[in-house]
Design a protein around this motif. Structure first.
Motif, PDB file in Angstrom:
ATOM      1  N   VAL A 230       0.838  -1.198   0.000  1.00  0.00           N
ATOM      2  CA  VAL A 230       0.000   0.000   0.000  1.00  0.00           C
ATOM      3  C   VAL A 230       0.873   1.247   0.000  1.00  0.00           C
ATOM      4  CG1 VAL A 230      -1.809   1.269   1.221  1.00  0.00           C
ATOM      5  CG2 VAL A 230      -1.769  -1.254   1.288  1.00  0.00           C
ATOM      6  N   LYS A 231       0.585   2.179  -0.902  1.00  0.00           N
ATOM      7  CA  LYS A 231       1.275   3.472  -0.906  1.00  0.00           C
ATOM      8  C   LYS A 231       0.711   4.324   0.223  1.00  0.00           C
ATOM      9  CE  LYS A 231       2.014   7.509  -3.902  1.00  0.00           C
ATOM     10  NZ  LYS A 231       1.104   8.429  -3.161  1.00  0.00           N
ATOM     11  N   VAL A 232       1.600   4.963   0.958  1.00  0.00           N
ATOM     12  CA  VAL A 232       1.190   5.776   2.097  1.00  0.00           C
ATOM     13  C   VAL A 232       0.947   7.213   1.629  1.00  0.00           C
ATOM     14  CG1 VAL A 232       1.802   6.589   4.406  1.00  0.00           C
ATOM     15  CG2 VAL A 232       2.565   4.330   3.637  1.00  0.00           C
ATOM     16  N   ASP A 233      -0.248   7.715   1.835  1.00  0.00           N
ATOM     17  CA  ASP A 233      -0.585   9.092   1.453  1.00  0.00           C
ATOM     18  C   ASP A 233      -0.654   9.979   2.684  1.00  0.00           C
ATOM     19  OD1 ASP A 233      -0.838   8.583  -1.315  1.00  0.00           O
ATOM     20  OD2 ASP A 233      -2.829   7.714  -0.984  1.00  0.00           O
ATOM     21  N   ARG A 234      -0.369  11.239   2.483  1.00  0.00           N
ATOM     22  CA  ARG A 234      -0.286  12.204   3.586  1.00  0.00           C
ATOM     23  C   ARG A 234      -1.652  12.468   4.230  1.00  0.00           C
ATOM     24  NH1 ARG A 234       2.463  18.241   3.007  1.00  0.00           N
ATOM     25  NH2 ARG A 234       2.457  18.750   5.252  1.00  0.00           N
ATOM     26  N   ASP A 235      -1.626  12.685   5.546  1.00  0.00           N
ATOM     27  CA  ASP A 235      -2.812  13.108   6.310  1.00  0.00           C
ATOM     28  C   ASP A 235      -3.992  12.156   6.128  1.00  0.00           C
ATOM     29  OD1 ASP A 235      -1.439  15.355   7.246  1.00  0.00           O
ATOM     30  OD2 ASP A 235      -2.083  16.578   5.545  1.00  0.00           O
ATOM     31  N   THR A 236      -3.712  10.872   6.201  1.00  0.00           N
ATOM     32  CA  THR A 236      -4.770   9.864   6.140  1.00  0.00           C
ATOM     33  C   THR A 236      -4.710   9.006   7.399  1.00  0.00           C
ATOM     34  OG1 THR A 236      -3.353   8.260   5.030  1.00  0.00           O
ATOM     35  CG2 THR A 236      -4.617   9.774   3.621  1.00  0.00           C
ATOM     36  N   PRO A 237      -5.805   8.355   7.752  1.00  0.00           N
ATOM     37  CA  PRO A 237      -5.761   7.457   8.909  1.00  0.00           C
ATOM     38  C   PRO A 237      -4.689   6.373   8.758  1.00  0.00           C
ATOM     39  CG  PRO A 237      -8.030   7.899   8.298  1.00  0.00           C
ATOM     40  CD  PRO A 237      -7.173   8.495   7.216  1.00  0.00           C
ATOM     41  N   PHE A 238      -4.490   5.912   7.515  1.00  0.00           N
ATOM     42  CA  PHE A 238      -3.471   4.883   7.308  1.00  0.00           C
ATOM     43  C   PHE A 238      -2.073   5.443   7.565  1.00  0.00           C
ATOM     44  CE2 PHE A 238      -0.579   2.306   4.671  1.00  0.00           C
ATOM     45  CZ  PHE A 238      -0.841   1.061   5.229  1.00  0.00           C
ATOM     46  N   ALA A 239      -1.845   6.717   7.207  1.00  0.00           N
ATOM     47  CA  ALA A 239      -0.542   7.340   7.465  1.00  0.00           C
ATOM     48  C   ALA A 239      -0.261   7.379   8.962  1.00  0.00           C
ATOM     49  CB  ALA A 239      -0.504   8.748   6.877  1.00  0.00           C
ATOM     50  N   ALA A 240      -1.282   7.655   9.763  1.00  0.00           N
ATOM     51  CA  ALA A 240      -1.110   7.667  11.220  1.00  0.00           C
ATOM     52  C   ALA A 240      -0.799   6.267  11.735  1.00  0.00           C
ATOM     53  CB  ALA A 240      -2.372   8.214  11.881  1.00  0.00           C
ATOM     54  N   GLU A 241      -1.474   5.268  11.174  1.00  0.00           N
ATOM     55  CA  GLU A 241      -1.206   3.873  11.555  1.00  0.00           C
ATOM     56  C   GLU A 241       0.208   3.468  11.154  1.00  0.00           C
ATOM     57  OE1 GLU A 241      -2.931  -0.614  10.552  1.00  0.00           O
ATOM     58  OE2 GLU A 241      -4.035   1.174   9.879  1.00  0.00           O
ATOM     59  N   PHE A 242       0.615   3.925   9.979  1.00  0.00           N
ATOM     60  CA  PHE A 242       1.957   3.608   9.483  1.00  0.00           C
ATOM     61  C   PHE A 242       3.024   4.257  10.372  1.00  0.00           C
ATOM     62  CE2 PHE A 242       5.528   4.489   6.494  1.00  0.00           C
ATOM     63  CZ  PHE A 242       5.868   3.174   6.219  1.00  0.00           C
ATOM     64  N   LEU A 243       2.793   5.504  10.789  1.00  0.00           N
ATOM     65  CA  LEU A 243       3.737   6.184  11.678  1.00  0.00           C
ATOM     66  C   LEU A 243       3.887   5.416  12.983  1.00  0.00           C
ATOM     67  CD1 LEU A 243       5.531   8.544  12.537  1.00  0.00           C
ATOM     68  CD2 LEU A 243       3.447   9.790  13.192  1.00  0.00           C
ATOM     69  N   HIS A 244       2.793   4.915  13.515  1.00  0.00           N
ATOM     70  CA  HIS A 244       2.850   4.129  14.750  1.00  0.00           C
ATOM     71  C   HIS A 244       3.692   2.872  14.551  1.00  0.00           C
ATOM     72  CE1 HIS A 244       1.527   2.476  18.580  1.00  0.00           C
ATOM     73  NE2 HIS A 244       1.265   1.331  17.959  1.00  0.00           N
ATOM     74  N   PHE A 245       3.529   2.237  13.392  1.00  0.00           N
ATOM     75  CA  PHE A 245       4.332   1.045  13.082  1.00  0.00           C
ATOM     76  C   PHE A 245       5.822   1.385  13.065  1.00  0.00           C
ATOM     77  CE2 PHE A 245       6.690  -0.981   9.568  1.00  0.00           C
ATOM     78  CZ  PHE A 245       6.774  -2.281  10.046  1.00  0.00           C
ATOM     79  N   VAL A 246       6.176   2.470  12.390  1.00  0.00           N
ATOM     80  CA  VAL A 246       7.589   2.854  12.287  1.00  0.00           C
ATOM     81  C   VAL A 246       8.164   3.193  13.654  1.00  0.00           C
ATOM     82  CG1 VAL A 246       9.198   4.546  11.330  1.00  0.00           C
ATOM     83  CG2 VAL A 246       7.338   3.654   9.904  1.00  0.00           C
ATOM     84  N   GLU A 247       7.413   3.938  14.439  1.00  0.00           N
ATOM     85  CA  GLU A 247       7.897   4.356  15.759  1.00  0.00           C
ATOM     86  C   GLU A 247       8.166   3.162  16.681  1.00  0.00           C
ATOM     87  OE1 GLU A 247       5.718   8.698  16.317  1.00  0.00           O
ATOM     88  OE2 GLU A 247       4.635   6.850  16.836  1.00  0.00           O
TER      89      GLU A 247
END
Length: 334
Positions: A230-247
């Motif tokens: 999945v491509k990560v797009d800015r300011d989306t709920p998935f982007a927030a989920e992805f940031l949590h994964f990275v952190e």
């Protein structure tokens, strides 16, 4: 620092070793398996110059021993020559193991190498090693006739007395491998002998069966098919989920840096991140960037930040991530 054998085996669980005597067929079988299954081959002979450059004379004296010419190299006694070969191989093994740990982190790797039975027992399980054998008699002629050994052929032929140098080399290889050849054949390890007259394809098939490759890659392919990229797009709920994964990922060395890029969305133009998702869970990532850690602005784009969680490695997920990034780059005109 000494690592326990069980730790080394755990970190090398994605590595399959093909060892044996000179001219036993290690390289041909390795290449045949690599071509069939699409996996990389780590050849320790090809890596020697790189390892030698990183070594130092005090810690790796055999690797750094210099010879003025072929006469000095082949002018040693058989025992001196044999002792140097054994020490050279042992010193390089440290570099090899560290390379393999890094290289096999999320993929299966074949290692074309030299291993004693004792070393094999220390670093891997019997199901992950195969020995290719040839009775160690008159090896120099066959060795020199191989295109990939042209450098050695030129070197030994530069000796003032080629026949004497050849005899010394043959005697050394016989002394080094005669008992080894018999010991491997008498062991419980899997081995194949060139004297049995099988083709390369037959030997590769038997080795693949021993390694269980058909089942390994069947499972890996099935697991990879269950993963969505999945491509990560800015300011989306998935982007927030992805940031949590990275952190919270286990890649502690760079996760803060990558998290900062996402949190502040420091991507411009076509730059982006990709996530690997399985059963609704993010399990990996990759990026397509203009620059990476290396100061090479004239070279771009970079596929980087490739990471897969430990429990999902060995399933071709990193390959899926890289393929997705490459397709996206082509869509952008690269």
């Amino acid at each position: 620092m000494i690592f326990q054998d069980n730790i080394i085996k755990q970190y090398l669980k994605n590595v399959y070793f093909i060892a044996g005597t000179p001219c036993g067929g290690k390289t041909t079988v390795s290449r045949a398996l690599a071509k069939k299954y699409g996996i990389p081959v780590y050849d320790i002979d090809e890596r020697f110059p790189e390892h030698q450059a990183m070594s130092d004379p005090e810690s790796q004296p055999a690797m750094n021993k210099e010879f003025r010419n072929a006469d000095e190299f082949f002018g040693r006694s058989v025992e001196e020559y044999k002792a140097w070969l054994l020490k050279n191989t042992r010193e390089q093994l440290d570099f090899v193991l560290l390379d393999l740990m890094r290289m096999s982190k999320d993929q299966i790797v074949l290692c074309d190498c030299h291993l004693t039975l004792e070393q094999a027992a220390q670093i891997t399980d019997p199901g992950h090693v195969a020995f290719m054998l040839k009775k160690p008699e008159n090896l120099v002629d066959e060795y020199c006739n191989r295109p990939d050994h042209q450098g050695f052929s030129d070197f030994i032929h530069s000796a003032t007395d080629f026949e004497k140098a050849k005899a010394t080399c043959n005697e050394t290889l016989l002394s080094l491998n005669a008992k080894y050849y018999e010991d491997v054949r008498a062991s419980e390890y899997f081995w194949l002998d060139r004297a049995d007259g099988r083709s390369v394809e037959e030997n590769a098939a038997l080795t693949a069966k021993h390694f269980g490759f058909d089942e390994v890659f069947k499972n890996a392919d099935a697991a990879a098919e269950d993963v969505a990229i999945v491509k990560v797009d800015r300011d989306t709920p998935f982007a927030a989920e992805f940031l949590h994964f990275v952190e919270n990922c286990s890649w502690t060395e760079v996760r803060d840096h990558i998290a900062g890029l996402i949190r502040n969305w420091e991507f411009t133009d076509w730059e982006t991140m990709f996530a690997a998702v399985r059963d609704g869970r993010i399990v990996g990532m990759a990026s397509l960037l203009k620059t990476d850690y290396y100061p090479l602005p004239e070279i771009y784009p970079w596929v980087s930040c490739v990471f897969v969680e430990q429990e999902f490695r060995g399933n071709h997920i990193s390959g899926r991530l890289i393929d997705a990034a490459n397709r996206y780059a082509k869509e952008q005109g690269f």
